[in-house]
Write a protein that holds these residues in place. Structure first.
Motif, mmCIF file in Angstrom:
data_model
loop_
_atom_site.group_PDB
_atom_site.id
_atom_site.type_symbol
_atom_site.label_atom_id
_atom_site.label_comp_id
_atom_site.label_asym_id
_atom_site.label_seq_id
_atom_site.Cartn_x
_atom_site.Cartn_y
_atom_site.Cartn_z
ATOM 1 N N THR A 250 0.838 -1.199 0.000
ATOM 2 C CA THR A 250 0.000 0.000 0.000
ATOM 3 C C THR A 250 0.874 1.251 0.000
ATOM 4 O O THR A 250 1.879 1.320 0.702
ATOM 5 C CB THR A 250 -0.919 0.014 1.231
ATOM 6 N N VAL A 251 0.490 2.245 -0.782
ATOM 7 C CA VAL A 251 1.181 3.540 -0.772
ATOM 8 C C VAL A 251 0.572 4.377 0.343
ATOM 9 O O VAL A 251 -0.616 4.709 0.314
ATOM 10 C CB VAL A 251 1.035 4.266 -2.123
ATOM 11 N N TRP A 252 1.387 4.694 1.337
ATOM 12 C CA TRP A 252 0.898 5.390 2.527
ATOM 13 C C TRP A 252 1.228 6.884 2.464
ATOM 14 O O TRP A 252 2.284 7.272 1.975
ATOM 15 C CB TRP A 252 1.516 4.799 3.788
ATOM 16 N N TYR A 253 0.331 7.687 2.992
ATOM 17 C CA TYR A 253 0.533 9.128 3.122
ATOM 18 C C TYR A 253 0.272 9.525 4.571
ATOM 19 O O TYR A 253 -0.845 9.336 5.077
ATOM 20 C CB TYR A 253 -0.425 9.911 2.217
ATOM 21 N N GLY A 254 1.288 10.055 5.239
ATOM 22 C CA GLY A 254 1.068 10.605 6.566
ATOM 23 C C GLY A 254 0.243 11.870 6.482
ATOM 24 O O GLY A 254 0.196 12.531 5.437
ATOM 25 N N GLY A 255 -0.410 12.228 7.577
ATOM 26 C CA GLY A 255 -1.254 13.420 7.566
ATOM 27 C C GLY A 255 -0.500 14.667 7.140
ATOM 28 O O GLY A 255 -1.016 15.494 6.382
ATOM 29 N N GLY A 256 0.752 14.814 7.599
ATOM 30 C CA GLY A 256 1.541 15.982 7.250
ATOM 31 C C GLY A 256 1.925 16.027 5.787
ATOM 32 O O GLY A 256 2.230 17.098 5.254
ATOM 33 N N ARG A 257 1.919 14.891 5.097
ATOM 34 C CA ARG A 257 2.201 14.857 3.665
ATOM 35 C C ARG A 257 0.985 15.249 2.843
ATOM 36 O O ARG A 257 1.101 15.535 1.651
ATOM 37 C CB ARG A 257 2.669 13.466 3.248
ATOM 38 N N LEU A 258 -0.183 15.274 3.476
ATOM 39 C CA LEU A 258 -1.392 15.709 2.788
ATOM 40 C C LEU A 258 -1.600 17.211 2.929
ATOM 41 O O LEU A 258 -1.928 17.894 1.967
ATOM 42 C CB LEU A 258 -2.608 14.957 3.336
ATOM 43 N N ALA A 259 -1.420 17.722 4.134
ATOM 44 C CA ALA A 259 -1.554 19.154 4.392
ATOM 45 C C ALA A 259 -0.871 19.462 5.714
ATOM 46 O O ALA A 259 -0.814 18.605 6.612
ATOM 47 C CB ALA A 259 -3.026 19.577 4.438
ATOM 48 N N ASP A 261 -1.747 21.013 8.312
ATOM 49 C CA ASP A 261 -2.566 21.016 9.527
ATOM 50 C C ASP A 261 -3.296 19.693 9.745
ATOM 51 O O ASP A 261 -4.217 19.632 10.564
ATOM 52 C CB ASP A 261 -3.587 22.162 9.474
ATOM 53 N N LEU A 262 -2.895 18.633 9.059
ATOM 54 C CA LEU A 262 -3.584 17.353 9.201
ATOM 55 C C LEU A 262 -2.752 16.300 9.933
ATOM 56 O O LEU A 262 -3.060 15.111 9.867
ATOM 57 C CB LEU A 262 -3.996 16.812 7.824
ATOM 58 N N THR A 263 -1.705 16.716 10.630
ATOM 59 C CA THR A 263 -0.982 15.764 11.476
ATOM 60 C C THR A 263 -1.847 15.423 12.687
ATOM 61 O O THR A 263 -2.725 16.204 13.087
ATOM 62 C CB THR A 263 0.349 16.361 11.955
ATOM 63 N N LEU A 264 -1.612 14.271 13.292
ATOM 64 C CA LEU A 264 -2.436 13.862 14.422
ATOM 65 C C LEU A 264 -2.303 14.812 15.618
ATOM 66 O O LEU A 264 -3.325 15.157 16.237
ATOM 67 C CB LEU A 264 -2.084 12.426 14.824
ATOM 68 N N PRO A 265 -1.110 15.280 15.995
ATOM 69 C CA PRO A 265 -1.039 16.236 17.105
ATOM 70 C C PRO A 265 -1.853 17.502 16.844
ATOM 71 O O PRO A 265 -2.497 18.039 17.765
ATOM 72 C CB PRO A 265 0.462 16.541 17.219
ATOM 73 N N GLN A 266 -1.844 17.995 15.606
ATOM 74 C CA GLN A 266 -2.615 19.196 15.306
ATOM 75 C C GLN A 266 -4.114 18.927 15.366
ATOM 76 O O GLN A 266 -4.882 19.741 15.886
ATOM 77 C CB GLN A 266 -2.223 19.725 13.926
ATOM 78 N N LEU A 267 -4.530 17.791 14.851
ATOM 79 C CA LEU A 267 -5.949 17.463 14.912
ATOM 80 C C LEU A 267 -6.406 17.279 16.358
ATOM 81 O O LEU A 267 -7.498 17.716 16.734
ATOM 82 C CB LEU A 267 -6.228 16.191 14.103
ATOM 83 N N ARG A 268 -5.581 16.640 17.155
ATOM 84 C CA ARG A 268 -5.941 16.466 18.567
ATOM 85 C C ARG A 268 -6.120 17.812 19.257
ATOM 86 O O ARG A 268 -7.048 17.998 20.053
ATOM 87 C CB ARG A 268 -4.862 15.659 19.280
ATOM 88 N N GLN A 269 -5.233 18.757 18.958
ATOM 89 C CA GLN A 269 -5.327 20.065 19.598
ATOM 90 C C GLN A 269 -6.603 20.783 19.165
ATOM 91 O O GLN A 269 -7.264 21.433 19.976
ATOM 92 C CB GLN A 269 -4.106 20.919 19.243
ATOM 93 N N ARG A 270 -6.972 20.643 17.899
ATOM 94 C CA ARG A 270 -8.190 21.288 17.423
ATOM 95 C C ARG A 270 -9.434 20.648 18.027
ATOM 96 O O ARG A 270 -10.376 21.340 18.417
ATOM 97 C CB ARG A 270 -8.237 21.235 15.897
ATOM 98 N N TRP A 271 -9.469 19.319 18.110
ATOM 99 C CA TRP A 271 -10.617 18.675 18.735
ATOM 100 C C TRP A 271 -10.713 19.040 20.211
ATOM 101 O O TRP A 271 -11.796 19.268 20.728
ATOM 102 C CB TRP A 271 -10.506 17.156 18.595
ATOM 103 N N GLY A 272 -9.568 19.122 20.871
ATOM 104 C CA GLY A 272 -9.571 19.424 22.296
ATOM 105 C C GLY A 272 -9.941 20.848 22.613
ATOM 106 O O GLY A 272 -10.241 21.170 23.761
ATOM 107 N N SER A 273 -9.930 21.743 21.612
ATOM 108 C CA SER A 273 -10.238 23.154 21.870
ATOM 109 C C SER A 273 -11.718 23.459 21.779
ATOM 110 O O SER A 273 -12.123 24.602 21.922
ATOM 111 C CB SER A 273 -9.490 24.041 20.864
ATOM 112 N N ASP A 274 -12.551 22.435 21.529
ATOM 113 C CA ASP A 274 -13.989 22.654 21.357
ATOM 114 C C ASP A 274 -14.792 21.869 22.381
ATOM 115 O O ASP A 274 -15.429 20.869 22.067
ATOM 116 C CB ASP A 274 -14.431 22.231 19.951
ATOM 117 N N PRO A 275 -14.757 22.275 23.649
ATOM 118 C CA PRO A 275 -15.529 21.539 24.655
ATOM 119 C C PRO A 275 -17.027 21.697 24.438
ATOM 120 O O PRO A 275 -17.507 22.725 23.973
ATOM 121 C CB PRO A 275 -15.089 22.201 25.966
#
Length: 469
Positions: A250-259, A261-275
């Protein structure tokens, strides 16, 4: 070298090359008439002598590299005035000096020429072996060339592109494009995966929800675990079930290779900012009969956010960033509700708006604006409501698209005030695109028929249209 020069001095793929000629060379302006490829009886240029002279240091060099040709194009903005040959010659000399392959006052530097066959650009061609036989490596050439271009823009009074800010996502490489074409794919895998990940992130409330949405969308997911703590997930990669390497992996793409702001740490921070936002509860409230109400509620939230961006241009940078990120999520869910998984005009607008919304160097806001949470809650509500099914849905959704164009326009003003020119331009383009989509759809028989989408035919097939880049 010969093949490249034949192309540059030839008619081009669509007869777009006009009067190709040299404007600069390693040997100085006095030698240009001697280096200029002569024109034969058929009107074609004979590039053999020029190619031989350029390649002489390579043949005489000490262990020359296998790939020894360096090529760069330098193009002015469409609004710039037409420069003369002498000005382009100076620009070419500054470029090869800036990247380090032909420093000023170095008689043993590489051999190079600059070819002009259009008003707005030149091509610089060089070999990577110096005339003293040593190989030269153009380290960090792109960054150095871009820095030189910013300086030349100011010196010549040209359109200023602005410094590199790392807010744009990675474009598909030539190899990816060629592979997709050979395989007959309607879309390049990287682009499809970025759209799927963006939509899942905009609709998800947490990490588990995000991964479930990706898998439900037919995306293969692989988690990356910490080498020191195997139970800790530190990242993810995505792929398509039918996209493999030559050996079947399978050809894999990490989130950071797509955009950025799509790395997992960044997504976690965005989800966590919306209580306090729970899309599963929203899904229970939003049957088909409430879909139009969901869009009306989202339109009101978008209008409030547009006012926040317009009324306080000196507001905290985190507030602007959080509103921009949340608006991008809302637009992602709206595009999915209109167009489904295959994309369309709104998805194209989202690609542009995403660039305008990101913060440089992957920075995320630490103190988000309260309205950002409302926008993201609306994004999840619309994602839970699903595809549009009636004219009432579409009419309400188009009002939201119109409000999103206001957000993009106000964001463009703020990016200009921040002197972030790349993003200001992207926001302005997104605003124009969104406004056009809403206006055109509204003008055609009270919007769009149930099930139809702006930018598509009634059968759902995408129409040909110009892409704003």
């Amino acid at each position: 070298m010969g093949g490249l020069l034949r192309y540059l001095f030839g008619p081009g793929k669509s007869e777009e090359h006009v009067k190709p000629h040299l404007v600069a060379a390693w040997s100085g302006p006095a030698q240009l008439p001697l280096l200029e490829p002569p024109t034969g009886p058929t009107g074609h240029h004979d590039i053999r002598n020029l190619a031989r002279l350029l390649e002489q240091p390579v043949r005489a060099g000490r262990n020359p590299p296998q790939k020894f040709v360096w090529h760069a194009s330098v193009r002015n903005h469409i609004t710039d005035r037409v420069l003369n040959d002498s000005q382009w010659a100076h620009i070419a000399a500054e470029m090869v000096a800036a990247v380090g392959i032909a420093p000023h006052d170095d008689p043993d530097a590489v051999r190079w020429v600059a070819v002009r066959h259009a008003d707005d650009h030149i091509h610089i061609v060089a070999t990577l072996v110096r005339q003293d036989g040593e190989t030269v490596w153009a380290w960090n050439e792109r960054l150095k060339a871009q820095t030189a271009a910013r300086d030349l823009e100011q010196r010549y009074g040209l359109y200023q592109v602005g410094p590199v800010d790392h807010t744009s996502h990675r474009r598909p490489t030539a190899a990816e494009q060629n592979k997709s074409h050979r395989q007959g794919r309607p879309e390049i895998p990287r682009d499809r995966l970025r759209r799927e990940v963006r939509a899942a992130a905009a609709a998800a409330v947490d990490e588990d929800d995000f991964l479930s949405r990706l898998q439900a969308g037919g995306v293969v997911v692989r988690l990356r675990h910490s080498p020191t703590n195997p139970d800790e997930v530190t990242g993810y990669a995505v792929g398509l079930p039918d996209h493999h390497t030559s050996v079947g992996d399978t050809v894999w793409y990490g989130g950071g290779r797509l955009a950025p702001d799509l790395t997992l740490p960044q997504l976690r921070q965005r989800w966590g900012s919306d209580p306090g936002t729970h899309p599963r509860g929203a899904a229970r409230r939003s049957g088909a009969q409430h879909r139009a109400d969901a869009f009306r509620e989202a339109t009101a939230a978008a209008e409030r956010s547009a006012r926040h961006l317009a009324e306080d241009p000196s507001s905290d940078g985190d507030h602007i960033a959080s509103l921009a990120y949340a608006a991008a999520d809302l637009l992602a869910s709206t595009a999915r509700a209109f167009e489904g998984r295959h994309g369309g005009s709104l998805t194209d607008a989202l690609e542009i708006f995403d660039h305008a919304a990101r913060e440089p160097h992957r920075r995320l806001p630490r103190h988000p604006h309260a309205a950002a949470g409302q926008l993201r809650a609306m994004s999840r509500l619309i994602a839970a409501a699903g595809r549009l099914t009636s004219e009432d849905d579409t009419t309400a959704a188009l009002q939201l698209v119109l409000r999103m164009s206001m957000i993009a326009d106000n964001l463009a003003n703020l990016r200009e005030a921040q002197e972030r020119l790349h993003q200001a331009q992207a926001a302005r383009q997104a605003a124009e695109y969104l406004h056009t989509i809403a206006a055109n759809a509204t003008a055609t028989s009270a919007g769009v028929r149930a099930g139809a989408v702006p930018g598509r035919t009634s059968s759902g097939r995408r129409q040909q249209r110009g892409r704003i880049t």
